[in-house]
Each structure stands twice: as structure tokens, then as C-alpha cells.
Enzyme design. Structure first.
Site, PDB file in Angstrom:
ATOM      1  CG  ASP A 281      59.306  57.991  30.426  1.00  0.00           C
ATOM      2  OD1 ASP A 281      58.202  57.410  30.424  1.00  0.00           O
ATOM      3  OD2 ASP A 281      60.308  57.560  29.819  1.00  0.00           O
TER       4      ASP A 281
ATOM      5  NE  ARG B 113      58.692  45.354  35.349  1.00  0.00           N
ATOM      6  CZ  ARG B 113      58.858  46.111  34.265  1.00  0.00           C
ATOM      7  NH1 ARG B 113      59.485  47.250  34.344  1.00  0.00           N
ATOM      8  NH2 ARG B 113      58.391  45.737  33.101  1.00  0.00           N
TER       9      ARG B 113
ATOM     10  CG  PHE C 219      63.452  52.890  30.443  1.00  0.00           C
ATOM     11  CD1 PHE C 219      63.022  51.651  30.898  1.00  0.00           C
ATOM     12  CD2 PHE C 219      63.559  53.092  29.079  1.00  0.00           C
ATOM     13  CE1 PHE C 219      62.706  50.639  30.012  1.00  0.00           C
ATOM     14  CE2 PHE C 219      63.244  52.078  28.182  1.00  0.00           C
ATOM     15  CZ  PHE C 219      62.813  50.849  28.651  1.00  0.00           C
TER      16      PHE C 219
ATOM     17  CE1 TYR D 165      55.896  49.110  25.517  1.00  0.00           C
ATOM     18  CE2 TYR D 165      55.673  50.699  23.731  1.00  0.00           C
ATOM     19  CZ  TYR D 165      56.432  50.125  24.728  1.00  0.00           C
ATOM     20  OH  TYR D 165      57.710  50.560  24.946  1.00  0.00           O
ATOM     21  CE  LYS D 166      56.805  49.923  28.947  1.00  0.00           C
ATOM     22  NZ  LYS D 166      57.829  50.929  29.246  1.00  0.00           N
TER      23      LYS D 166
HETATM   24  C1  PLP Z   1      58.832  51.223  28.301  1.00  0.00           C
HETATM   25  C2  PLP Z   1      59.562  52.509  28.505  1.00  0.00           C
HETATM   26  C3  PLP Z   1      60.015  53.251  27.416  1.00  0.00           C
HETATM   27  C4  PLP Z   1      59.871  52.684  26.054  1.00  0.00           C
HETATM   28  O1  PLP Z   1      60.175  53.515  25.008  1.00  0.00           O
HETATM   29  P1  PLP Z   1      59.810  53.024  23.515  1.00  0.00           P
HETATM   30  O2  PLP Z   1      60.275  54.110  22.670  1.00  0.00           O
HETATM   31  O3  PLP Z   1      58.329  52.787  23.508  1.00  0.00           O
HETATM   32  O4  PLP Z   1      60.514  51.751  23.277  1.00  0.00           O
HETATM   33  C5  PLP Z   1      60.603  54.478  27.667  1.00  0.00           C
HETATM   34  N1  PLP Z   1      60.747  54.945  28.932  1.00  0.00           N
HETATM   35  C6  PLP Z   1      60.332  54.222  30.007  1.00  0.00           C
HETATM   36  C7  PLP Z   1      60.491  54.764  31.373  1.00  0.00           C
HETATM   37  C8  PLP Z   1      59.738  52.977  29.813  1.00  0.00           C
HETATM   38  O5  PLP Z   1      59.332  52.264  30.852  1.00  0.00           O
END
Ligand code: PLP
Length: 393
Positions: A192, A366, A123, A217-218
Site C-alpha cells: 500500500d 501528525r 490502516f 489525493y494525498k
Molecule cells: C489514505 C489511505 C487509504 C485510503 O483508501 P481510499 O480507498 O482512497 O479511501 C488506504 N490505505 C492507506 C494506508 C491510506 O493511508
């Protein structure tokens, strides 16, 4: 299989009653709960109650309504969902900020090792942070294929930073064997868990994991911008300092002391004032999870993924769409990603037909699979719409 067979799967689904916990807009098949989960009724109740308490208690809320303890209270509440123990998880800040803190922590623990290992396809926030933190600390960034980590991790490596489930493809890594291989070389692992928490069973302590962070939030449905979490194994906590030594991580914030003295334990990784309203929403979201057996959620998620892949194979043959998520459910998170050259247009048309997936550039559609509120029949209908649209592209 027919639509009736899918309806029969719903009729037998032990998680089906949980759908009623959520406030879902009618007429929409929401396959984007892996980007932003929906609101549960418990979240709305908690938000209203938190607003009332703010209005009535004002500053007393900090000491009398549990606001100060929210980051540790919620951390302990979330910990079982990721296989962590009490005092090992903190709810605070964003994933990005927490990853920044934990990368620095890892480098503090391995001051003499010059490399940080990441996956090229991770990511963006993870890649940006690793490059920046490594450059500032005069370390080098190495790319490795996480499925063949043995080749990339040696005595030079301080930390391996990886997403357990890849956001784009849904590929899930073997946390236990990767952690063990890194430890064998004396390296740490920073996981992560954004696409893992609430999506797949995670056993941080069982894997002897070092450090982890993720968002709520996911799949956890904590709400837009909900506070994230971080995990530091108990055995490491007192050996390191947060690179953001804020007053909330101080041993005694309200002493307003001149010198920084870190709190003992996980609280030292707090930076500033916690977002109490976001914490309240997350507290409501976790109430729903209290009713969920993660093993049962995983079983449904795997069944949903297998069915989507089978339907796409059978019904979308010859349309140029390709399943990119692993077909082996043991290597797949809770999503099915499809590749198509016109993925963006396809996503737009799906949304116009009431099926909301995610588009990830350049060519991925997705389908997030969220077993708490998605029905098998929704998946049947979604693939039906997909096949129709593919025929007309
Ligand atoms: C959604 C996501 C993030 C999001 O980071 P935020 O700081 O909450 O914006 C980070 N890493 C991965 C792998 C994600 O899928």
C-alpha cells in the site's frame, strides 16, 4: 537556529519556486497535505477544459478526447514516480477497491497457501479487507511485525500485505529487503503506497515488487476522491483475473459480448467506466510532478523532518509531547507524528491558530511534510504555535 536561519533554508531551496504552482489559501500553514493535497493551477485549468470538452463533444469524447485511454495513459505517467514500467500501472477506482482486487489476485497466484500476513497497526481499510477476503477464501490472517518478517513468513503464506509508510507513525519499511524475504519463502507482497507516492522515492521494479496500490489525493495532489492507482508486475498480469470482471476490463468492451474475455495486460484490472473529470484533475496534478526531481523532493522532506524534530526536542521540552516518528530519516516517510495525551484538543487549537495538522486517535498529532509547497519558515512558525499551546494546556 533562529527564524532567520529557516528563512535562509527557504532562500536556498531549489524547490521553492514550485509553491507558486498551487492555489493556497492565505494565512494558513497547511500540514495536512498527506490527507488531501492542495489544488494546483494546472488542476483548475484541466478541470475547466475537461468540462468544456464534455459540453462540446458529448459522447464523442470517449473516442476522440482520449477518455477511454485515461486509466492507462495516467498509469504510465504516474509509473516513474513509483519505479514502475510502462503498462504496469493503471489509474482507476479507489485504493480500497484496488486493494480488494489485488488481494484476490494474490490468492489466485498462491491457491495452496493458507495464510495472509498483515501488520496489526495498518490502516483500517487494509485490515478490514484482508480479514474479509481471507475469510471468504478460507485463509487465515496472521499478524507479524514487519521489521522482523523473517519470523512470520513461511511456506504457508500466500501474501504479505503492508503499508510501505505507516499512516499514523510515518515509519517507512525497507521495501527491497521485505520483498526479497517474502519471495524467499515463496510468498507475494502487496504494498500500500498511499503515504509513499509523491512522498518518498519508490522503486517497485528495482525491488522486484509484485503488487501495489495507492491513492493520488494525498501527496500527489489529485483532488478529493481522485482516482487511485494499482500496479501489477508485468510478469504476473496475464496469469490472473480481476475479481471484478467488468466490461471495461473486457478485451473488447464495445462488442457487448456475452462471454467475459479479459483484456491483455494491465487493462484487465479495470472494472467500470472511469471518472473522466477526476482523471482530468489528476492529469493537471501530474503536470506539476513533471517538474519535480523526486530525489530533490526527498532531500527537502528529510531536512524538513529533521528540523521539525530538532525544534520540538529543543523548544517543547517538558511539555509531555513525544516524537513518535522514527528519528532515523532512512526509516521515516514524509511526516512527523507527535504523541500527546490531549492530541485532539491540541489539533483543534492549532487549527484555530492557522496551523492545520491532522489528528489521529487516540493521541497523535501528525505534521505532513510536503516539499512542493511547504516552506521551512512555515515549520518554524508551526512549532512556535505548538509550543505556546502546549504551555497553556
Ligand atoms: C489514505 C489511505 C487509504 C485510503 O483508501 P481510499 O480507498 O482512497 O479511501 C488506504 N490505505 C492507506 C494506508 C491510506 O493511508
Amino acid at each position: 537556529m533562529t527564524r532567520d536561519d529557516f528563512a535562509a533554508l527557504d532562500a536556498r531551496d531549489p524547490l521553492a519556486p514550485l509553491r507558486a504552482c498551487f492555489d493556497l489559501p492565505g494565512g494558513l500553514i497547511y500540514l495536512d497535505g498527506n490527507s488531501l493535497g492542495p489544488m494546483s493551477h494546472a488542476v483548475r485549468d484541466r478541470l475547466v477544459a475537461a468540462g468544456d470538452r464534455w459540453a462540446q463533444r458529448l459522447i464523442a469524447g470517449w473516442t476522440e478526447e482520449g477518455w477511454m485511454e485515461a486509466p492507462t495513459r495516467l498509469g504510465d505517467r504516474l509509473a516513474p514516480l513509483i519505479g514502475a514500467g510502462p503498462g504496469e500501472v493503471l489509474v482507476t477506482d479507489s485504493t480500497t477497491v484496488n486493494l480488494f482486487k489485488l488481494l484476490q489476485v494474490a490468492l489466485q497466484l498462491r491457491p495452496d497457501r493458507r495464510a495472509v500476513v498483515i501488520e496489526r497497526e495498518d490502516f483500517p481499510t487494509d485490515r478490514y479487507l484482508v480479514r474479509s477476503v481471507a475469510a471468504a477464501a478460507r485463509r487465515e490472517v496472521r499478524h507479524a511485525d514487519p521489521e522482523r518478517l523473517g519470523e512470520g513468513v513461511d511456506q504457508d503464506v500466500a501474501v504479505v500485505a503492508l503499508s510501505h509508510v505507516n499512516y499514523r507513525t510515518g515509519r517507512m519499511l525497507d521495501m527491497a529487503s521485505i520483498t526479497a524475504a517474502a519471495h524467499q519463502a515463496g510468498a507475494l507482497v502487496l504494498w500500500d503506497l498511499c503515504h509513499s507516492a509523491g512522498a518518498v522515492p519508490v522503486d517497485l521494479d528495482g525491488c522486484d515488487a509484485d503488487l501495489a496500490a495507492g491513492c493520488t489525493y494525498k501527496f500527489l495532489n489529485g483532488g478529493p476522491g481522485a482516482p487511485a492507482f494499482l500496479h501489477v508486475a508485468g510478469r504476473l498480469q496475464d496469469a490472473v483475473l480481476s475479481p471484478i470482471p467488468g466490461w471495461f476490463g473486457h478485451d473488447d468492451p464495445f462488442a457487448f459480448a456475452d462471454a467475459y474475455a479479459p483484456a491483455g495486460g494491465i487493462r484487465r484490472f479495470l472494472a467500470g467506466t472511469p471518472g473522466v473529470l477526476g482523471m482530468a484533475a489528476l492529469e493537471g496534478a501530474l503536470e506539476v510532478w513533471d517538474r519535480v526531481d523526486m530525489a530533490a523532493a526527498r532531500r527537502k522532506s528529510v531536512a524538513m523532518g529533521d528540523q521539525v524534530i530538532r525544534l520540538v526536542d529543543e523548544r517543547c521540552r517538558g511539555t509531555g509531547v513525544e516524537v513518535v516518528s522514527p528519528r532515523d530519516p532512512g526509516r521515516r516517510g514524509s511526516q512527523v507524528s507527535l504523541r500527546h495525551p490531549q492530541a485532539m484538543e491540541l489539533s483543534r487549537r492549532l487549527a484555530a491558530e492557522g496551523v492545520l495538522p491532522d489528528f489521529r486517535p487516540p493521541d497523535i498529532v501528525r505534521f505532513g511534510l510536503t516539499p512542493l509547497y511547504t516552506r521551512f519558515i512555515d515549520l518554524w512558525d508551526a512549532v512556535e504555535v505548538l509550543c505556546d499551546l502546549l504551555g497553556g494546556l
